[in-house]
Design an enzyme around this catalytic site. Structure first.
Site, mmCIF file in Angstrom:
data_model
loop_
_atom_site.group_PDB
_atom_site.id
_atom_site.type_symbol
_atom_site.label_atom_id
_atom_site.label_comp_id
_atom_site.label_asym_id
_atom_site.label_seq_id
_atom_site.Cartn_x
_atom_site.Cartn_y
_atom_site.Cartn_z
ATOM 1 N N LYS A 1 -7.660 40.568 -45.258
ATOM 2 C CA LYS A 1 -6.428 41.139 -45.794
ATOM 3 C C LYS A 1 -6.356 40.941 -47.306
ATOM 4 C CE LYS A 1 -2.835 40.594 -43.099
ATOM 5 N NZ LYS A 1 -1.883 39.678 -42.436
ATOM 6 N N ARG B 1 1.531 35.509 -45.869
ATOM 7 C CA ARG B 1 0.808 36.226 -44.813
ATOM 8 C C ARG B 1 -0.545 35.593 -44.527
ATOM 9 N NH1 ARG B 1 0.414 42.284 -46.964
ATOM 10 N NH2 ARG B 1 0.223 42.713 -44.720
ATOM 11 N N GLY C 1 -2.302 40.009 -35.115
ATOM 12 C CA GLY C 1 -1.170 39.350 -34.473
ATOM 13 C C GLY C 1 -1.448 37.939 -33.978
ATOM 14 N N MET D 1 -2.185 35.223 -35.809
ATOM 15 C CA MET D 1 -1.695 34.135 -36.639
ATOM 16 C C MET D 1 -0.364 34.531 -37.255
ATOM 17 S SD MET D 1 -5.104 32.634 -38.320
ATOM 18 C CE MET D 1 -5.357 34.180 -39.071
ATOM 19 N N ARG E 1 -7.538 48.243 -43.912
ATOM 20 C CA ARG E 1 -8.810 47.707 -43.396
ATOM 21 C C ARG E 1 -9.554 48.850 -42.739
ATOM 22 N NH1 ARG E 1 -5.582 44.661 -38.687
ATOM 23 N NH2 ARG E 1 -4.835 46.605 -37.843
ATOM 24 N N HIS F 1 -25.788 38.534 -8.365
ATOM 25 C CA HIS F 1 -26.643 39.578 -7.800
ATOM 26 C C HIS F 1 -25.893 40.906 -7.754
ATOM 27 C CE1 HIS F 1 -28.400 41.943 -4.490
ATOM 28 N NE2 HIS F 1 -29.543 41.502 -4.991
ATOM 29 N N SER G 1 -46.378 42.284 -20.325
ATOM 30 C CA SER G 1 -44.982 42.679 -20.194
ATOM 31 C C SER G 1 -44.193 41.429 -19.832
ATOM 32 C CB SER G 1 -44.830 43.753 -19.108
ATOM 33 O OG SER G 1 -43.480 44.129 -19.016
ATOM 34 N N CYS H 1 -39.650 43.710 -19.648
ATOM 35 C CA CYS H 1 -39.103 44.513 -18.558
ATOM 36 C C CYS H 1 -38.048 43.791 -17.741
ATOM 37 C CB CYS H 1 -40.224 45.024 -17.653
ATOM 38 S SG CYS H 1 -41.097 43.695 -16.807
ATOM 39 N N TYR I 1 -42.263 47.695 -26.750
ATOM 40 C CA TYR I 1 -41.311 48.498 -25.981
ATOM 41 C C TYR I 1 -40.427 47.624 -25.106
ATOM 42 C CZ TYR I 1 -44.428 47.918 -21.907
ATOM 43 O OH TYR I 1 -45.187 47.405 -20.898
HETATM 44 P P1 ADP Z 1 -0.371 40.953 -39.377
HETATM 45 O O1 ADP Z 1 -1.698 40.498 -39.856
HETATM 46 O O2 ADP Z 1 0.026 40.337 -38.082
HETATM 47 O O3 ADP Z 1 -0.256 42.447 -39.395
HETATM 48 P P2 ADP Z 1 1.060 40.912 -41.857
HETATM 49 O O4 ADP Z 1 0.749 39.840 -42.826
HETATM 50 O O5 ADP Z 1 0.413 42.207 -42.122
HETATM 51 O O6 ADP Z 1 0.713 40.381 -40.399
HETATM 52 O O7 ADP Z 1 2.622 41.054 -41.841
HETATM 53 C C1 ADP Z 1 3.451 41.395 -40.758
HETATM 54 C C2 ADP Z 1 4.345 42.563 -41.147
HETATM 55 O O8 ADP Z 1 5.116 42.255 -42.279
HETATM 56 C C3 ADP Z 1 3.571 43.801 -41.473
HETATM 57 O O9 ADP Z 1 4.197 44.906 -40.908
HETATM 58 C C4 ADP Z 1 3.624 43.866 -42.963
HETATM 59 O O10 ADP Z 1 3.540 45.184 -43.432
HETATM 60 C C5 ADP Z 1 4.964 43.232 -43.281
HETATM 61 N N1 ADP Z 1 4.919 42.635 -44.610
HETATM 62 C C6 ADP Z 1 4.081 41.653 -45.017
HETATM 63 N N2 ADP Z 1 4.259 41.369 -46.312
HETATM 64 C C7 ADP Z 1 5.242 42.175 -46.759
HETATM 65 C C8 ADP Z 1 5.879 42.373 -48.028
HETATM 66 N N3 ADP Z 1 5.506 41.675 -49.092
HETATM 67 N N4 ADP Z 1 6.837 43.296 -48.110
HETATM 68 C C9 ADP Z 1 7.200 44.007 -47.023
HETATM 69 N N5 ADP Z 1 6.655 43.878 -45.802
HETATM 70 C C10 ADP Z 1 5.670 42.971 -45.670
HETATM 71 MG MG MG Z 2 -0.634 43.564 -40.863
#
Ligand code: ADP
Ligand code: MG
Ligand code: MG
Length: 904
Positions: A23, A92, A101, A103, A336, A452, A779, A847, A867
């Site tokens: 990220k 974040r 989702g 962490m 990403r 099996h 083989s 094989c 092969y």
């Molecule tokens: P995840 O990896 O679980 O998607 P994120 O770090 O992307 O977690 O954040 C969770 C949500 O919060 C996402 O929808 C993201 O767009 C929103 N978000 C994160 N940082 C900001 C920010 N600085 N301003 C507005 N929304 C944010």
């Molecule tokens: Mg996100």
């Protein structure tokens, strides 16, 4: 500013995902590209690793964060916690590999009892300010302080109910302010401390909470499943908040540069007006299709499209983004290279080649055999939310419908009558093979992915769910009982979903996969079929290793050819002794005199010759490697207890027992082995039963003659199994050559079959240099090599401890599924190197089951194997992976290609 841990978004780039997390690296990359990213900075994964190692925040980190925060404050002209117009940030998580989702992320850090008023004033929206504060206190309580999230949810639910509101939008500023106070009271009651009013404390503790979430249960489970290393740590991104919930001219969404479901080009995604990003992802409100944004805010929509185009061109792949519009101003919060379905993966790979964005090798490195597999299995058409009868291990994917049967005879009988059946067993053994062939699917109560049932079903492309332990299977009464007490009698129709590992009552509708239709018939249609076909054609151009098939019947040989086999690498002859011919083998075993034995062998000869002739015809012009008979003799005898029972019953009735029963029983006693896997089989059998080899070789040679006379181009090869020492080959080989010469002399046709050996015992691998003196090719039989190297039999291990080993992490994957590189793989390397030291251009194949396993295929490529030979259904995947292995090897070679400019 000297930094050890913290990097501004303006400093990093996408190459730095190891340090900045995916990220953070992509936020930096987008910042560099000039996209509208809210400013921020990243705490590197090195800080997290230091924290996880020592349990405390590394020295100097606080100072670095403070310095970078100061810069953000200068940039925005606002301060964290400032009472009139506060700066808010998000904290974040973001690891090297995307763990969606898994962490934690904490939004709106910087609000407190004073600054919430300031935020209300500066935005002119009191409700918004209190809602933001509510979110912060809630997330902080649950994530940082570890208070049960349900306690906060309960308050919200109660309040919503009080005012009769469907969602949080129904709560006004005053109600939200009261909610915040209730939340703060929960925090005080649970921790004995107030919710921190100091925004710097909020920030510091949020960072630590993100560090700690790396070791959270959810994240750990996800990492194990995805094979992500446990010690990488996460980065933490601290970023200026932007608000999608400031009214109808604000909103949040997720967008893809192409449809991740089908790969079709064109912007695709969801949008939610007047909402924060997490509302879109969590699905609390129903989102609009992204196209709607074009009408709501054409300007932002146009900008978004331009950004998506830029990102796709830059990353040269499908990207997804999170974006937020704050009062008509577009912000990009994340991008990403996006996850996609198997269909989309193939279509996008081809589309990007066509658009000149990537090369074929790049395209092939973005698709894989697992995805291809998914595309070849039929599926249930309906959403299978019909009641589930049982869960098990999804051992062989696909969908099948049939009547439940509990024994082989019944399966065969019903199948011959045209009925579709599902074979249900505690577990399966080689005796069940005819039943498995007859069945559409196999369901077992015991065993895992390499049992099996699973291995054989996958080999046959049959649906299999195994290890459905919750089922009470009662073959004696022809029924099973589910965990819910539902009794399913023989003949009941069920649907088995081998992809999900579930069993359903009744017949769910099925659709055939167009990719399978293509492989079977060559029918090419636009879309996914064309994409798969093109990728396979390219793979065949690029791969170095040949891909052959394991096929024992003319039908399998023909299918293998359709599926792209360049020959047969393993044609097992023992299956040709089953069925009606089994009696002949019994006779051979029971033979008391040479004459008796010769007579039965003579009866077998024409049958075998016919088999070989048809297989050679199906593979005309391509090599067919015929392995002489391998399994232990007792497998051909009736069950020892059964014959004992028959004899005892006859005696009890005062009748003389059937003499054949008696002799079979005796023979069984004689041939009984405690561990048949290590017993009288392979080349040992050939040495013990005079005439057996000669008969088989004669059948092969005469089949060759028949094919030559029919104008064909037969390429038979003879392979001797289970050799441990060159001495065995020195005896067997002249015998084979003698028979070949005899047939040559008799027919005047030049039957010239290479004579090779399987390397499937550790001793054979270790002495491969000597063995190569007597073998024209090698083989590797990696199934037996794995069993004998580990000193365990596959079926026993499956039934007993393998699952526990996997669970305890002693093994990360079954060695029968993926080659154990360090042990068995080492023997393979030794075997290859020693064999080639004796005969430099020795042809070497593999094989075993591993020959169809992607990871193992990459390993064999690296070993210099010529092969791989796998079951027909795994051929397309093997073709693809062999090419991917060649591409990866090219990529990994350190020296740049001579035409490329040298880096300075
Ligand atoms: P995840 O990896 O679980 O998607 P994120 O770090 O992307 O977690 O954040 C969770 C949500 O919060 C996402 O929808 C993201 O767009 C929103 N978000 C994160 N940082 C900001 C920010 N600085 N301003 C507005 N929304 C944010
Ligand atoms: Mg996100
Ligand atoms: Mg073997």
């Amino acid at each position: 500013m000297t930094t050890a841990y913290v990097y501004d978004f303006t400093e990093g780039s996408r190459e730095q995902a190891g340090l900045l997390g995916g990220k953070g690296a992509n936020l930096a990359e987008m910042t560099r590209l000039g996209l509208p990213v809210p400013p921020g900075f990243t705490v590197g994964t090195n800080a997290c690793r230091a924290f996880l190692r020592t349990g405390s925040v590394p020295e100097g980190l606080d100072g670095e964060i403070a310095a970078h925060l100061k810069r953000l404050e200068q940039l925005t002209g606002r301060r964290l916690g400032q009472a009139d117009d506060p700066l808010l940030v998000s904290v974040r998580s973001g690891a090297r590999f995307s763990m969606p989702g898994m962490m934690d992320t904490i939004l709106d850090v910087g609000l407190n009892d004073a600054s919430v008023i300031g935020l209300a004033k500066s935005t002119g929206r009191e409700r918004f300010a209190w809602d933001s504060y509510r979110r912060l206190v809630q997330m902080y309580g649950a994530t940082v302080l570890g208070i049960d999230a349900a306690r906060f949810e309960a308050v919200l639910t109660r309040r919503r109910r009080q005012v009769g509101a469907g969602d949080d939008l129904g709560l006004d500023a005053r109600q939200l302010a009261e909610t915040v106070r209730e939340f703060q009271a929960i925090i005080h009651a649970a921790t004995g401390r107030e919710f921190p009013q100091d925004p710097r404390e909020q920030l510091r503790r949020a960072v630590v909470a993100v560090f700690e979430s790396w070791n959270g249960e959810r994240a750990a489970v996800y990492r194990r499943r995805e094979h992500i290393a446990a010690d990488l740590g996460t980065a933490v991104n601290i970023q200026v908040m932007v608000f999608g919930n400031l009214g109808p001219d604000s909103g949040s969404g997720v967008a893809f540069t192409r449809d991740p479901g089908t790969g079709r080009p064109g912007v695709y995604g969801d949008y939610l007006a007047d909402a924060q990003g997490e509302d879109v992802v969590s699905g609390v409100r129903d989102a609009l299709a992204l196209d709607e944004l074009e009408h709501l805010d054409p300007d932002s929509y146009a900008r978004l499209r331009a950004h998506l185009r830029l990102l796709e061109a830059h990353y040269r792949d499908l990207c997804d983004v999170e974006f937020t519009i704050e009062r008509g101003r577009l912000w990009v919060l994340q991008t990403r290279v996006g996850k996609r379905t198997p269909e989309a993966a193939f279509r996008i790979a081809c589309a990007l080649v066509d658009e000149g964005m990537i090369t074929w090798p790049e395209a092939l490195s973005r698709v894989n055999a697992e995805q291809l597999d998914h595309l070849t299995f039929p599926r249930f058409d309906a959403d299978p939310d019909t009641p589930i009868l049982a869960h098990g291990v999804p051992a062989s994917p696909g969908a099948a419908v049939g009547a439940v049967v509990f024994d082989v005879a019944e399966a065969v009988r019903r199948a011959e009558a045209g009925e579709h059946v599902v074979l249900v067993r505690h577990e399966t053994s080689p005796d069940d093979l005819p039943g498995m062939i007859a069945a559409e699917a196999v369901l077992t109560g015991r065993g895992g992915k390499t049992s099996h049932a699973a291995v054989v079903a996958r080999g046959m492309g049959k649906v299999c769910v195994c290890g459905a332990a919750e089922l009470d299977i009662d073959p004696e009464h022809h029924r099973f009982t589910t965990a819910d007490g539902i009794v399913i009698e023989e003949g009941t129709v069920v649907s088995v979903d081998g992809t999900a590992g579930t069993v359903h009552l009744g017949a769910l509708p099925l659709v055939a996969s167009p990719v399978t239709r293509y492989l079977e018939t060559g029918t090419r249609t636009p879309g996914i079929v064309d994409a798969v076909a093109r990728c396979l054609e390219q793979a065949d151009e690029i791969r170095r290793m040949d891909v052959l098939a394991n096929a024992d019947t003319p039908e399998d040989a023909a299918r293998a050819r359709r599926y792209g086999a360049r020959g047969i690498g393993l044609c097992r002859t023992e299956h040709m002794f089953l069925g009606a011919r089994r009696r002949l083998v019994e006779d051979m075993i029971l033979a008391r005199t040479d004459a008796e034995r010769d007579a039965t062998l003579a009866a077998l000869l024409p049958l075998q010759r016919e088999d070989f002739t048809r297989i050679l015809a199906a593979m005309d012009g391509l090599p067919v490697t015929i392995r002489l008979i391998d399994p232990p003799l007792h497998e051909f005898l009736p069950d020892h207890t059964e014959s004992a029972v028959r004899i005892a019953r006859a005696q009890a009735l005062g009748q003389p027992p059937n003499p054949r029963d008696l002799r079979l029983h005796e023979a069984g006693e004689l041939l009984h082995e405690e561990n048949p896997m290590l017993g009288l089989r392979g080349v040992r059998l050939a040495l013990a039963v005079p005439g057996l080899i000669a008969t088989q070789v004669r059948a092969v040679a005469e089949a060759v003659v028949a094919r030559v006379r029919a104008g064909g181009d037969p390429r038979a090869e003879i392979m001797i199994p289970l050799v441990a020492t060159e001495a065995e080959l020195r005896i067997v080989r002249p015998e084979v050559e003698r028979v070949l010469a005899e047939v040559r002399a008799r027919t005047g046709i030049d039957v010239d079959c290479p004579i090779g050996t399987m390397i499937e015992l550790p001793r054979a691998a270790l002495t491969a240099g000597e063995i190569a003196r007597s073998a024209d090719f090698f083989s590797f039989g990696t199934n037996d090599l794995t069993q004998t190297t580990w000193g365990l039999s596959r079926d026993d291990a499956e039934a007993s401890f393998l699952a526990a080993y996997l669970e305890q992490g002693i093994l990360s994957v079954s060695p029968f599924e993926t080659i154990d590189r360090d042990g068995v793989g080492r023997l393979v390397r030794i075997g290859v190197d020693q064999g080639r030291a004796t005969t430099p251009n020795l042809r070497i194949g593999v094989c075993g089951e591993h020959a169809g396993d992607p990871d193992s295929i990459h390993f064999f490529h690296d070993c210099g194997v010529d092969y791989v030979s796998c079951s027909p259904y795994r051929l397309p995947g093997a073709r693809l992976e062999a090419a991917r292995a060649a591409i990866a090897a090219r990529h990994n070679r350190a020296e740049p290609a001579p035409t490329e400019p040298q880096p300075d």
